[in-house]
Design a protein around this motif. Structure first.
Motif, mmCIF file in Angstrom:
data_model
loop_
_atom_site.group_PDB
_atom_site.id
_atom_site.type_symbol
_atom_site.label_atom_id
_atom_site.label_comp_id
_atom_site.label_asym_id
_atom_site.label_seq_id
_atom_site.Cartn_x
_atom_site.Cartn_y
_atom_site.Cartn_z
ATOM 1 N N ARG A 1 18.594 85.779 15.853
ATOM 2 C CA ARG A 1 17.365 84.675 16.340
ATOM 3 C C ARG A 1 16.356 85.366 17.031
ATOM 4 O O ARG A 1 16.123 86.395 17.289
ATOM 5 C CB ARG A 1 18.148 83.765 17.473
ATOM 6 N N ASN B 1 23.674 73.644 22.876
ATOM 7 C CA ASN B 1 24.121 73.905 21.579
ATOM 8 C C ASN B 1 24.007 75.606 21.681
ATOM 9 O O ASN B 1 24.204 76.252 20.737
ATOM 10 C CB ASN B 1 22.873 73.621 20.715
ATOM 11 N N VAL C 1 30.239 80.036 16.996
ATOM 12 C CA VAL C 1 29.357 80.664 16.026
ATOM 13 C C VAL C 1 28.574 79.924 15.156
ATOM 14 O O VAL C 1 27.895 80.418 14.450
ATOM 15 C CB VAL C 1 30.191 81.618 15.315
ATOM 16 N N CYS C 2 29.041 78.443 15.095
ATOM 17 C CA CYS C 2 28.259 77.778 14.201
ATOM 18 C C CYS C 2 27.062 77.715 14.419
ATOM 19 O O CYS C 2 26.223 77.509 15.480
ATOM 20 C CB CYS C 2 28.688 76.191 14.378
ATOM 21 N N PRO C 3 26.184 78.024 13.337
ATOM 22 C CA PRO C 3 24.544 78.294 13.713
ATOM 23 C C PRO C 3 23.695 77.178 13.504
ATOM 24 O O PRO C 3 22.575 77.448 13.989
ATOM 25 C CB PRO C 3 24.186 79.309 12.363
ATOM 26 N N THR C 4 24.106 76.299 13.312
ATOM 27 C CA THR C 4 23.137 74.802 13.000
ATOM 28 C C THR C 4 22.797 74.173 14.545
ATOM 29 O O THR C 4 23.453 74.714 15.515
ATOM 30 C CB THR C 4 23.649 73.801 12.236
ATOM 31 N N SER C 5 21.597 73.627 14.555
ATOM 32 C CA SER C 5 21.559 72.838 15.749
ATOM 33 C C SER C 5 21.086 71.533 15.539
ATOM 34 O O SER C 5 20.177 71.194 14.761
ATOM 35 C CB SER C 5 20.251 73.708 16.596
ATOM 36 N N LYS D 1 25.313 71.759 16.349
ATOM 37 C CA LYS D 1 26.124 72.392 15.691
ATOM 38 C C LYS D 1 27.102 71.490 14.664
ATOM 39 O O LYS D 1 27.557 70.335 15.207
ATOM 40 C CB LYS D 1 27.240 73.074 16.649
ATOM 41 N N PHE E 1 22.664 82.918 8.449
ATOM 42 C CA PHE E 1 21.899 81.735 8.541
ATOM 43 C C PHE E 1 20.489 81.780 8.089
ATOM 44 O O PHE E 1 19.905 81.096 7.391
ATOM 45 C CB PHE E 1 22.051 80.926 9.963
#
Lengths: 331, 505
Positions: free
Chosen positions: A110, A264, B433-437, B439, B374
């Motif tokens: 990131r 998140n 660990v899920c990379p979306t926002s 998630k 990602f």
């Protein structure tokens, strides 16, 4: 009629016979010796692997009672210097010639704005500070969750470290050594060998939301020393964090609250998840630093069980007010 | 002495070493840290077999493949110079033949004489052209550049890394990698019996360039008045093209060796003189060509009558992000392995039979080995043929102006294996660990009654199919390692209009 192939053995005299017998005897003796030497009731010969333990990285001088600084500002370089100066200056922590390891959070692929990793400007500032104190080596390392090359590059930490004169140590599969954490749930785990090759360790976490442990700040940052299948630690996350915090006692902890990932977490990924707080914390009591930082995530000490467990293990005090934090602006 | 150093032979040697080194260098820089916009797929783009046959399957000359025109035009002028000047596979085979064999001169003459088996490559080419004309691109199996690229990417570089420990942080592993290595070693080993076996007998690119070289202006020419028929020109001939008699120009690699080997100075490279010998025509059996063509034409419908990822969506055929729809993907992918070389997590693997026999060695994502990073789009940037078209990071993750991310599949929970669902054990690593926002994996805190009657609070994961891009990091990091409790399959992939389950997406 004789065979067309008629090469016959030459006759053997006594001397030749003795020589032949000696050769055969020597090979037979060798075979017996081999059997005797290597006879085993175990199927595989194992060499005992060396088990390491963490050394105590804490500053040689005892912590001052007010070893807790909260610095507000926007110039991260100045904030770092002001914070460390308040704690007595870098020379209190790093002696000339000492090897220093900096452990920021570089878990994710990131960019700095996304606040998933420690801000690179802070890491660069600390590298420079350590070098100015005469450190012989300043290493920056982490065991990233995403691809390490991508994580270090896109977090900006690779570039910041290089410019400041430090060195990134990527942890490869071969860089883990078995280490006894002497914890209640964590016993022997593979740990990045770099921790065993330095004199001082500086913990540089970032304040982030985390679904399971509620938050990841200084104590949870020690996940990054481990290799192996560390995901299993989630099954007893509070005990694991407390065990790790008791095992790794850093010289100094600097908490990045310049940009805080408030939801998140710990991956983030959207600027809407980031709250700009322009704050840096410095201190030697990681439990107190964690407890102080909970305000950004709307949490109390009671919400975060690992703080209590760490306090029981003598890592620090969750009652941060007892350390009389000094709050000021710099940069 | 006064021996000339800058002979055509030496110039050819310099070129072949240079291009081989360049090939190795480009393979070496094909990774996240070293790719700085270099044309890493240069050799594949120079390859006329790739551009012409992929033209037959899809009627385009895609981007960099236009570079192959250089080789086509060059061949029309200079003959099959690609084979001895540029081709890394050719150079490697030549060196292997040279270093592994110690022959008497008499044997050399025999080994380098023309043989009827050299026709075989034209039949290989015919079969590939016929298949391509019907729409199946199978050149990847035998194209020399695709073969050497794939072998280097999947076998050699990882092997070197294992030996030195310095090339990767995490040692890459590939399904069936040893098979690819053994095939390549077998090709190299064949040089023990016949010099440049691959180039002379098998290589469909050599056959194609051989056809073009029939038009070449500059050629090896033998002066029949100076020639004493000593046949020394055969001694180090690369192509086995009979320079001592009527040169088989279609077989000639223009290696220039015969020029230097000739004691009479009877051979030159260039335009013909009055004394130049005629050249032999292309030696192929028309009946065999016809047979091969008919066989290819029969094979195609039979091939298409078997189950592939094209006829029936296959759960395991998760293609790299940016891949075009499966029927088109088949028409473009040459199995070169560039995407597997560049992938930072080792998730891209050569398919065995997952996508059908036609899909052998095409790239699929095996999340047990890695996961799709990602923000990474490297595989789409190295693909020379557009089987994976370049995508930007914004396009992949769905940042403005793109309203949706690129879906490559969808994750599914296997509640019978999931720790919180099946065993009442806290976990949700997948959520972490899920990379979306926001998630794609979310959880509900439930109060669970345990065996002993006590209750406990537990977070149980769920999936939001609208958010899941199919990156597979959840599957990769799941503590239930051998068969993860959350697994991705290809359904919902953006590239397919039919492999969908949700109405709204």
């Amino acid at each position: 009629m004789t065979s067309r192939e008629h090469n016959t053995e030459t006759e053997v005299n006594r001397r030749q016979l003795l020589i032949r017998a000696a050769k055969a005897g020597a090979v037979a003796g060798g075979a017996l010796l081999w059997g005797a030497l290597f006879y085993s009731r175990e199927p595989v010969r194992r060499r005992d692997e060396k088990i390491y333990t963490f050394r105590d990285y804490r500053a040689p001088e005892p912590a001052k009672t007010d070893s807790f600084a909260v610095v507000h500002g926007t110039d991260r370089e100045k904030m770092v210097r002001a914070a460390v100066d308040h704690l007595g200056g870098i020379s209190r922590f790093i002696r000339p010639g000492e090897r220093v390891l900096i452990k920021p959070n570089v878990g994710w692929d990131r960019q700095p704005e996304e606040a998933a990793n420690t801000h690179p400007a802070l890491v660069g500032a600390v590298v420079r500070l350590c070098l100015s104190a005469g450190a012989s080596k300043v290493w920056v390392t982490d065991v990233s969750v995403n691809d390490p090359y991508r994580s270090f590059a896109r977090s900006g930490i690779e570039e910041a470290t290089r410019q400041a004169g430090g060195r990134i140590r990527y942890t490869t599969d071969n860089d883990f050594v078995q280490t006894d954490l002497k914890g209640e749930v964590l016993k022997i785990w593979p740990v990045s060998r770099f921790y065993h090759e330095v004199d001082r360790v500086i913990n540089m976490p970032i304040v982030k939301h985390h679904s399971l442990s509620k938050c990841t700040i200084a104590l949870k940052n020690w996940y990054g020393v481990l290799g192996g299948r560390r995901n299993r630690l989630h099954q007893k996350i509070n005990e694991s964090i407390a065990d790790l915090a008791a095992a790794v006692r850093p010289t100094l902890t600097l908490v990045d609250a310049t940009r805080v990932l408030i939801r998140n977490g710990p991956t983030g990924g959207s600027l809407a998840d980031v709250s700009v707080e322009n704050t840096l914390l410095a201190g030697e009591d990681a439990v107190a630093l964690d407890a102080w930082s909970l305000r950004y995530l709307d949490l109390n000490v009671a919400d975060v069980p690992y703080l209590g467990l760490a306090e029981q293990r003598g890592v620090g005090v969750s009652d941060w007010a007892s350390l009389n934090p000094v709050e000021f602006s710099a940069g | 002495m006064g021996k000339k150093l800058l002979t055509l032979q030496n110039i050819r040697r310099i070129y072949s070493v240079f291009f081989f080194a360049l090939f190795v260098l480009l393979i070496a820089v094909t990774d996240f840290r070293n790719m700085k916009g270099y044309e890493v797929s240069l050799f594949l783009e120079l390859d006329p077999l790739v551009s012409l046959l992929s033209f037959l399957t899809s009627w385009t000359v895609y981007k960099g493949l236009a570079l192959s025109l250089l080789i086509i035009v060059g061949t029309l002028l200079f003959g099959r110079f690609f084979c001895s000047f540029i081709c890394p596979m050719g150079s490697l085979n030549q060196w292997v033949s040279h270093f592994f064999n110690r022959r008497r001169p008499a044997d050399d003459y025999q080994i380098n004489a023309y043989r009827k088996i050299y026709r075989f490559k034209y039949y290989v080419l015919t079969a590939l052209i016929v298949l391509a004309a019907f729409g199946s691109l199978q050149i990847g199996l035998l194209d020399p550049i695709a073969t050497i690229t794939r072998t280097f990417a999947i076998s050699l570089v990882p092997a070197l890394s294992l030996g030195t420990g310095g090339l990767y942080l995490k040692q890459p592993v590939f399904y069936g990698g040893i098979g690819i290595a053994l095939l390549f070693l077998a090709v190299l080993f064949a040089n023990r019996f016949l010099t440049r076996f691959w180039c002379r007998v098998l290589c469909p690119l050599g056959a194609l360039l051989g056809l073009f070289s029939g038009f070449s202006l500059l050629r090896i020419r033998r002066d029949v008045e100076k020639c004493t028929d000593c046949q020394k020109c055969l001694r180090t001939c690369h192509g086995g093209c009979d320079p001592h008699t009527e040169l088989r120009v279609h077989e000639c690699h223009v290696c220039m060796n015969c020029i230097e080997d000739c004691p009479e100075d009877a051979i030159h490279y260039g335009f013909p003189t009055a004394a130049s010998s005629v050249h032999a025509p292309l030696d192929v059996n028309r009946r065999r060509i016809l047979e091969t063509g008919v066989a290819g034409a029969l094979l195609f419908p039979m091939m298409r009558s078997s189950v592939t990822a094209e006829t029936t969506p296959q759960p395991g055929v998760i293609r790299p992000p940016g891949s075009i729809a499966e029927p088109e993907f088949r028409r473009r992918c040459i199995k070169c392995g560039e995407c597997m070389r560049v992938c930072p997590t080792n998730v891209i693997q050569p398919a065995l039979l997952e996508a059908g026999l036609e899909g052998l060695w095409t790239p699929i994502l095996l999340n047990k080995i890695g996961y799709c990073e990602f923000h990474c789009v490297l595989c789409s940037q190295v693909c020379p043929t557009g089987a994976i078209v370049p995508v930007t990071v914004e396009e992949k993750v769905g940042k403005p102006p793109h309203d949706k991310p690129l879906f490559i599949g969808t994750a599914f929970f296997d509640r019978g294996r999931c720790l919180p669902w099946a065993m009442n054990i806290e976990c949700i690593v997948c959520e972490e660990v899920c990379p979306t926002s926001p998630k794609a994996i979310w959880f509900e805190t439930e109060t669970i009654k345990l065996r002993d009657g006590k209750t406990r609070q537990l977070k149980r994961p769920h999936l939001d199919t609208k958010l899941c891009v199919g990156c597979g990091i959840c599957e990769n990091k799941c503590p239930v390692q051998d068969k993860a409790a959350v697994r991705v399959t290809a359904i919902g992939e953006t590239r397919s209009r039919t492999n969908r389950m949700i109405l709204e997406l």
